[in-house]
Design a protein around this motif. Structure first.
Motif, PDB file in Angstrom:
ATOM      1  N   ASP A   1     -18.303  16.388  -3.935  1.00  0.00           N
ATOM      2  CA  ASP A   1     -18.953  17.160  -2.873  1.00  0.00           C
ATOM      3  C   ASP A   1     -18.540  16.657  -1.496  1.00  0.00           C
ATOM      4  OD1 ASP A   1     -20.228  18.702  -4.733  1.00  0.00           O
ATOM      5  OD2 ASP A   1     -22.126  17.603  -4.648  1.00  0.00           O
ATOM      6  N   ALA A   2     -18.298  15.345  -1.406  1.00  0.00           N
ATOM      7  CA  ALA A   2     -17.949  14.756  -0.112  1.00  0.00           C
ATOM      8  C   ALA A   2     -16.574  15.207   0.360  1.00  0.00           C
ATOM      9  CB  ALA A   2     -17.998  13.233  -0.193  1.00  0.00           C
TER      10      ALA A   2
ATOM     11  N   ASN B   1     -19.312  12.496  -5.186  1.00  0.00           N
ATOM     12  CA  ASN B   1     -18.071  12.128  -4.494  1.00  0.00           C
ATOM     13  C   ASN B   1     -17.207  13.360  -4.243  1.00  0.00           C
ATOM     14  OD1 ASN B   1     -17.929   9.516  -3.727  1.00  0.00           O
ATOM     15  ND2 ASN B   1     -16.706   8.805  -5.463  1.00  0.00           N
TER      16      ASN B   1
ATOM     17  N   LEU C   1      -9.478   8.642   0.754  1.00  0.00           N
ATOM     18  CA  LEU C   1      -9.448   7.487  -0.143  1.00  0.00           C
ATOM     19  C   LEU C   1     -10.728   6.668  -0.011  1.00  0.00           C
ATOM     20  CD1 LEU C   1      -7.515   6.016  -2.133  1.00  0.00           C
ATOM     21  CD2 LEU C   1      -6.833   4.568  -0.206  1.00  0.00           C
ATOM     22  N   GLY C   2     -11.149   6.442   1.227  1.00  0.00           N
ATOM     23  CA  GLY C   2     -12.371   5.680   1.469  1.00  0.00           C
ATOM     24  C   GLY C   2     -13.593   6.375   0.896  1.00  0.00           C
ATOM     25  N   LEU C   3     -13.661   7.692   1.076  1.00  0.00           N
ATOM     26  CA  LEU C   3     -14.786   8.459   0.547  1.00  0.00           C
ATOM     27  C   LEU C   3     -14.824   8.396  -0.980  1.00  0.00           C
ATOM     28  CD1 LEU C   3     -14.616  11.574   2.902  1.00  0.00           C
ATOM     29  CD2 LEU C   3     -16.605  10.068   2.616  1.00  0.00           C
TER      30      LEU C   3
ATOM     31  N   GLY D   1     -24.985   3.522  -2.256  1.00  0.00           N
ATOM     32  CA  GLY D   1     -23.566   3.317  -2.496  1.00  0.00           C
ATOM     33  C   GLY D   1     -22.723   4.452  -1.927  1.00  0.00           C
TER      34      GLY D   1
ATOM     35  N   PHE E   1     -15.781   0.384   3.380  1.00  0.00           N
ATOM     36  CA  PHE E   1     -14.371   0.498   2.996  1.00  0.00           C
ATOM     37  C   PHE E   1     -13.508   0.873   4.200  1.00  0.00           C
ATOM     38  CE2 PHE E   1     -10.596   2.413   1.269  1.00  0.00           C
ATOM     39  CZ  PHE E   1     -10.377   1.817   0.040  1.00  0.00           C
ATOM     40  N   LEU E   2     -13.958   1.880   4.928  1.00  0.00           N
ATOM     41  CA  LEU E   2     -13.131   2.392   6.036  1.00  0.00           C
ATOM     42  C   LEU E   2     -13.243   1.530   7.279  1.00  0.00           C
ATOM     43  CD1 LEU E   2     -13.637   6.161   5.343  1.00  0.00           C
ATOM     44  CD2 LEU E   2     -11.452   4.935   5.387  1.00  0.00           C
TER      45      LEU E   2
ATOM     46  N   ALA F   1     -22.023  14.574   0.328  1.00  0.00           N
ATOM     47  CA  ALA F   1     -22.106  13.887  -0.961  1.00  0.00           C
ATOM     48  C   ALA F   1     -23.543  13.745  -1.440  1.00  0.00           C
ATOM     49  CB  ALA F   1     -21.458  12.518  -0.873  1.00  0.00           C
TER      50      ALA F   1
ATOM     51  N   LEU G   1      -8.706  16.116   5.897  1.00  0.00           N
ATOM     52  CA  LEU G   1      -8.942  14.814   6.527  1.00  0.00           C
ATOM     53  C   LEU G   1      -7.756  13.895   6.243  1.00  0.00           C
ATOM     54  CD1 LEU G   1     -12.678  14.298   5.469  1.00  0.00           C
ATOM     55  CD2 LEU G   1     -11.832  14.771   7.777  1.00  0.00           C
ATOM     56  N   PRO G   2      -7.570  12.865   7.076  1.00  0.00           N
ATOM     57  CA  PRO G   2      -6.484  11.913   6.807  1.00  0.00           C
ATOM     58  C   PRO G   2      -6.623  11.320   5.409  1.00  0.00           C
ATOM     59  CG  PRO G   2      -7.496  11.468   8.947  1.00  0.00           C
ATOM     60  CD  PRO G   2      -8.334  12.515   8.286  1.00  0.00           C
TER      61      PRO G   2
ATOM     62  N   LEU H   1     -13.049   5.964  -3.116  1.00  0.00           N
ATOM     63  CA  LEU H   1     -13.035   4.625  -3.684  1.00  0.00           C
ATOM     64  C   LEU H   1     -14.218   3.774  -3.201  1.00  0.00           C
ATOM     65  CD1 LEU H   1     -10.816   4.536  -5.595  1.00  0.00           C
ATOM     66  CD2 LEU H   1      -9.387   3.284  -3.959  1.00  0.00           C
ATOM     67  N   GLY H   2     -14.648   3.992  -1.962  1.00  0.00           N
ATOM     68  CA  GLY H   2     -15.726   3.189  -1.374  1.00  0.00           C
ATOM     69  C   GLY H   2     -16.965   3.131  -2.252  1.00  0.00           C
ATOM     70  N   PRO H   3     -17.554   4.280  -2.574  1.00  0.00           N
ATOM     71  CA  PRO H   3     -18.765   4.252  -3.409  1.00  0.00           C
ATOM     72  C   PRO H   3     -18.500   3.646  -4.783  1.00  0.00           C
ATOM     73  CG  PRO H   3     -18.492   6.396  -2.377  1.00  0.00           C
ATOM     74  CD  PRO H   3     -17.223   5.638  -2.112  1.00  0.00           C
TER      75      PRO H   3
ATOM     76  N   GLU I   1       0.804  -1.213   0.000  1.00  0.00           N
ATOM     77  CA  GLU I   1       0.000   0.000   0.000  1.00  0.00           C
ATOM     78  C   GLU I   1       0.842   1.272   0.000  1.00  0.00           C
ATOM     79  OE1 GLU I   1      -4.118   1.248   2.050  1.00  0.00           O
ATOM     80  OE2 GLU I   1      -2.468   0.765   3.388  1.00  0.00           O
TER      81      GLU I   1
ATOM     82  N   LYS J   1     -11.083  18.880   1.872  1.00  0.00           N
ATOM     83  CA  LYS J   1     -11.179  18.859   3.337  1.00  0.00           C
ATOM     84  C   LYS J   1      -9.869  18.372   3.960  1.00  0.00           C
ATOM     85  CE  LYS J   1     -16.168  18.041   3.966  1.00  0.00           C
ATOM     86  NZ  LYS J   1     -16.849  17.465   2.786  1.00  0.00           N
TER      87      LYS J   1
ATOM     88  N   GLY K   1     -20.809   2.708   0.923  1.00  0.00           N
ATOM     89  CA  GLY K   1     -19.504   2.406   0.352  1.00  0.00           C
ATOM     90  C   GLY K   1     -18.339   2.853   1.229  1.00  0.00           C
ATOM     91  N   PRO K   2     -18.266   4.147   1.545  1.00  0.00           N
ATOM     92  CA  PRO K   2     -17.150   4.607   2.381  1.00  0.00           C
ATOM     93  C   PRO K   2     -17.152   3.964   3.760  1.00  0.00           C
ATOM     94  CG  PRO K   2     -18.270   6.458   1.348  1.00  0.00           C
ATOM     95  CD  PRO K   2     -19.104   5.247   1.084  1.00  0.00           C
TER      96      PRO K   2
ATOM     97  N   ALA L   1     -18.945  14.294   5.825  1.00  0.00           N
ATOM     98  CA  ALA L   1     -18.540  14.318   4.415  1.00  0.00           C
ATOM     99  C   ALA L   1     -19.513  13.506   3.573  1.00  0.00           C
ATOM    100  CB  ALA L   1     -17.121  13.772   4.272  1.00  0.00           C
TER     101      ALA L   1
ATOM    102  N   GLU M   1      -6.375   8.354   4.311  1.00  0.00           N
ATOM    103  CA  GLU M   1      -7.160   7.125   4.218  1.00  0.00           C
ATOM    104  C   GLU M   1      -8.662   7.420   4.163  1.00  0.00           C
ATOM    105  OE1 GLU M   1      -4.733   7.578   6.373  1.00  0.00           O
ATOM    106  OE2 GLU M   1      -3.217   6.155   5.658  1.00  0.00           O
ATOM    107  N   ILE M   2      -9.093   8.432   4.910  1.00  0.00           N
ATOM    108  CA  ILE M   2     -10.508   8.801   4.889  1.00  0.00           C
ATOM    109  C   ILE M   2     -10.901   9.320   3.508  1.00  0.00           C
ATOM    110  CG2 ILE M   2     -12.278  10.276   5.924  1.00  0.00           C
ATOM    111  CD1 ILE M   2     -11.361   8.561   8.061  1.00  0.00           C
TER     112      ILE M   2
END
Lengths: 190, 190
Positions: free
Chosen positions: A186-187, A184, A151-153, B152, B160-161, B187, A145-146, A155-157, A122, A143, B156-157, B183, A148-149
DNA sequence: CGGTCCGGAGTGAACGCTCAGTCCGTTATA
DNA sequence: TATAACGGACTGAGCGTTCACTCCGGACCG
């Protein structure tokens, strides 16, 4: 014939990827892979030490495609927002255009040794994305944010909906993809 | 002793869930489940017809917990935004408080017959969430996107997280959870 | 009340089967 | 013909599932 050698190797990887994508890592015997690739079982072991090495090779190839797509669509000099929309639109298009690849990756990361692989890689492989998000944070358009967060916001959706799309639960067309990537943004935008 | 009967059934389900969460569906033999539950292998088959039935029972139980959490945190008369933040904060807290449960569910849905189960149940079980998003759309506080896309973007996030958190790649504390759910709201809000 | 019987929960060795991986006879190449 | 590539029957390990058996608490005799 070096050509043939590569052909068989590719055929084995392709067959294995498609079968694993649909049946899971433990659900696809080598015999089935050989049959689909049109070769004998033993031939697999001429190209790969064992099943693990075969799976690892497929993962590396698919992962490479994803990184390549990111790099191709990243223009550092352009605004962060434009880059974000372009990159993640390309990514989800890649996901749904390559159903076997994305399903294989999911199977891979949900297996016990996929986690280990991720932990090792990773840091290295997600460097470009890391830099991209940092650029956005520095410019105060994303924003604080870390990584990873963020990334999750992002890639997750995409992953969630790509799977749903491939399972027929939702239809992702140009319009819904644009809306999705926009949402995404917007998030994560400030 | 009716008490003991229930105890054994519960012990089997708990042991199976924890092992499957970490080793996958095909990676956990019944012998290991029996050992962890402190019973004989044959006893499993006194309570469940076969391994599939055991897995199905675990899924039903875990799924029930998730639905319950939604219902407990949904107050229809309150504003959509407050409901959204409360529900999804509760959901991700549930996810990371119950590592085995969420990992089991992921294993389940990534297996071939998890997809079939989902196809059959989804319409029914996600009705309350569907109604909730529709309420938001009617009040024009949520984007006019298909239900599945909104789902999603929200789930999703979180998934994932939650996985990343459980794998130690990110730390989700009260602060980051609040930022994450906030966040997420950005979205889907109009 | 002491002794016998009995139903059924619990058990784990054994079975049939499938798997990853091997090995050697066959085929293709040069 | 010599060499390398290939194929698929074969092997032992490990799987889910079964079933003949053990064990024990309560019912039932004498």
């Amino acid at each position: 014939m070096e050509k043939q050698q590569t052909d068989k190797r590719t055929a084995i990887m392709q067959a294995a990827m498609e079968l694993i994508a649909e049946q899971g890592l433990h659900g696809t015997p080598t015999s089935q892979i050989a049959q689909k690739a049109g070769i004998g079982v033993g031939t697999i072991y001429r190209y790969f030490k064992d099943k693990d090495e075969l799976i690892g090779a497929i993962h590396e190839q698919v992962h490479g495609q994803f990184v390549e797509t990111f790099i191709e669509n990243y223009a550092p000099q352009q605004p962060v927002r434009e880059n974000y929309l372009r990159i993640f639109t390309a990514l989800i298009r890649l996901f749904i255009a390559n159903p076997f690849e994305i399903k294989f990756i999911e199977q891979f990361y949900n297996s016990p040794y996929g986690v280990a692989k991720k932990r090792a890689q990773e840091v290295e492989c997600e460097k470009p994305l890391f830099a991209f998000f940092n650029q956005g944070k520095d410019q105060q358009v994303i924003k604080d944010l870390p990584f990873e967060i963020l990334l999750g916001l992002s890639l997750g959706p995409l992953i969630f909906l790509a799977r749903d799309h491939l399972n027929g639960f939702v239809d992702l067309n140009d319009q819904t993809i644009a809306a999705l990537v926009g949402a995404n943004w917007d998030a994560i935008k400030r």
